[in-house]
Structures are given as C-alpha cells and as structure tokens.
Design a protein around this motif. Structure first.
Motif, mmCIF file in Angstrom:
data_model
loop_
_atom_site.group_PDB
_atom_site.id
_atom_site.type_symbol
_atom_site.label_atom_id
_atom_site.label_comp_id
_atom_site.label_asym_id
_atom_site.label_seq_id
_atom_site.Cartn_x
_atom_site.Cartn_y
_atom_site.Cartn_z
ATOM 1 N N THR A 17 0.830 -1.197 0.000
ATOM 2 C CA THR A 17 0.000 0.000 0.000
ATOM 3 C C THR A 17 0.869 1.253 0.000
ATOM 4 N N ASP A 20 -2.148 7.905 -0.933
ATOM 5 C CA ASP A 20 -2.895 8.167 -2.158
ATOM 6 C C ASP A 20 -2.212 9.214 -3.026
ATOM 7 N N ALA A 61 -6.112 2.929 5.598
ATOM 8 C CA ALA A 61 -6.903 2.671 4.395
ATOM 9 C C ALA A 61 -7.722 3.877 3.943
ATOM 10 N N ARG A 65 -3.881 3.629 -0.694
ATOM 11 C CA ARG A 65 -4.498 2.701 -1.638
ATOM 12 C C ARG A 65 -3.593 1.499 -1.860
ATOM 13 N N GLU A 90 -6.784 1.101 -8.817
ATOM 14 C CA GLU A 90 -7.102 0.252 -7.674
ATOM 15 C C GLU A 90 -8.416 -0.498 -7.863
ATOM 16 N N TRP A 123 -7.828 -3.954 5.296
ATOM 17 C CA TRP A 123 -7.464 -3.015 4.234
ATOM 18 C C TRP A 123 -8.205 -3.352 2.945
ATOM 19 N N ARG A 126 -11.963 -2.576 3.322
ATOM 20 C CA ARG A 126 -12.242 -1.140 3.351
ATOM 21 C C ARG A 126 -12.066 -0.502 1.977
ATOM 22 N N ARG A 127 -10.990 -0.877 1.290
ATOM 23 C CA ARG A 127 -10.750 -0.276 -0.021
ATOM 24 C C ARG A 127 -11.795 -0.731 -1.036
ATOM 25 N N ASN A 131 -14.178 1.931 -3.001
ATOM 26 C CA ASN A 131 -14.265 1.894 -4.460
ATOM 27 C C ASN A 131 -15.646 1.513 -4.961
#
Length: 231
Positions: A17, A20, A61, A65, A90, A123, A126-127, A131
């Motif tokens: 990761t 961002d 997170a 990203r 991502e 992670w 959450r991502r 998204n």
C-alpha cells in the motif's frame, strides 16, 4: 491444531500500500484537516501532519491505496503457485482479485497473512467499499462467530496469547531458518519506489517474495518442509 488445516485450502496473501498522493500539496484541504485530526494523538509534537503523511499515509486505508495483492496456493506438484494483481487503477485491481473467489475451488478458502487480521484483510475490505464494490465473501465478517471466520494470521499464531507481542515476518523467517533473498527492499521504501521511482514491477517482486516466505513460516509452524515456488 494448525496441522489439521488442509493446506490446499489456504490462500497465502500479502498486499503493498502507498499514500494516495505523492505530495502533501496534492492532498485536498478537507482531507488534510481530516488527516490532521485523525493522527494528532499519534504524532504528538514529534511530526507535523505533512511529515506524518509522507511517513504513514500508506498505513491507513482511509488515506492510502493498494497497488499490489500477491497470493499463493499449493499446487498439485507440492509447490507454491503465486499470482499478483497490481497497477495504478485500484478498482480494476480489486475487481480482478475478487473474481478469483467465484471459482468453486475457493468457495471454502482459508486466508492467511502475517498481521493479516490487523492490516491486510481489513485493508482489502475497506478499499473495496471505498471503491464502491462489496468485499469478497472471505473478507466479510459481520454476523459470523469468531470460529466461522476463515482467517489465519502467522503473527497471532506466534503470540500464543501474548497480545503485547509483535514480531516481523523477517524475524520469523530468520529464527525458522527460512532462506530469504538479500536484495529485498524494505517495506518503508515502497511509497518512494512507487511514487518517485515509478518502479511497480520491483514492488510486485518484493510482494511475491513475502508470500513465499509467509507460506514457509506457516509450514515451519506445522513442522513441515519448505515449499518452492512453482515455475
């Protein structure tokens, strides 16, 4: 006992990761303020919000990203087959990763990572939500009893109930006598290599090496021999 876990059902996993943004100036003012509030107690007077972002932005997170997810599973030749999902997009990365769980083979898969319960697994979940997609089923925990959650964590296994303890994957590899490449980058260098050097393939290679090391640490915990990577 972990010796009773069918090894062919275990999916070994590692993620890389980054913050961002590569520069604090590129972070919106509202996000800068939110970062300042969230990290104030952690930073105390040792770091400014900007300094801490460049140092730790890839750890949270909400402000970072995923650029690489590497997975490994035992194949029919008793070697570890490794595959990576990586890139600047991502959402595309997460969608491609999520598709593997549509396979009947992975319907009852068991996830394994080092510090996965505190980092990799949440992670990814959450991502996915950030998204606009649902996390793959193995990452969904709501309504499940602890023993129904198919997650293994080599750090947790090593603790044996000692919850103040922290051990790195590198240290476990050392004490178990697992050979690891000497040319690995350090995890703290990932953001620089990605944002400044633009060398994603180097990061993918590093992530894949960690997956092989993770699998062999787990094997050693089961008093089993080392795996080699499938060609």
């Amino acid at each position: 006992m972990i010796q009773n876990i069918p090894l062919e059902k275990v999916l070994f996993l590692d993620i890389e990761t980054v913050p961002d943004h590569s520069n604090w100036e590129d972070v919106s003012e509202s996000e800068q303020n939110l970062w300042d509030k969230k990290t104030k107690n952690q930073r105390k007077d040792d770091f400014t919000a900007e300094e801490y972002y460049l140092e730790r932005g890839g750890i949270m997170a909400e402000f970072g990203r995923i650029i690489c997810i590497s997975i490994g599973m035992l194949d029919k030749n008793d070697t570890l087959k490794i595959k990576s999902f990586s890139g600047d997009d991502e959402l595309k990365l997460l969608l491609e990763f999520g598709e593997i769980f549509n396979s009947p083979k992975l319907r009852d898969v068991i996830l394994c990572a080092h510090n996965g319960k505190e980092f990799d697994f949440p992670w990814i979940a959450r991502r996915c939500l950030i998204n606009g997609i649902q996390p793959p089923v193995p990452f969904q925990m709501f309504g499940k009893k602890p023993w129904e959650i198919p997650h293994l964590d080599t750090m947790e296994l090593w603790k044996f109930g000692d919850y103040k303890s922290f051990v790195s994957l590198e240290l476990l590899a050392h004490i178990f006598g697992i050979p690891t490449p000497k040319d690995d980058i350090n995890g703290s260098q990932v953001a620089y290599i990605y944002h400044i050097e633009k060398d994603l393939p180097r990061i993918v290679k590093y992530c894949e090496k960690d997956v092989l090391t993770l699998a062999n640490v787990f094997r050693k915990m089961r008093q089993e021999g080392l795996l080699k990577r499938a060609e």
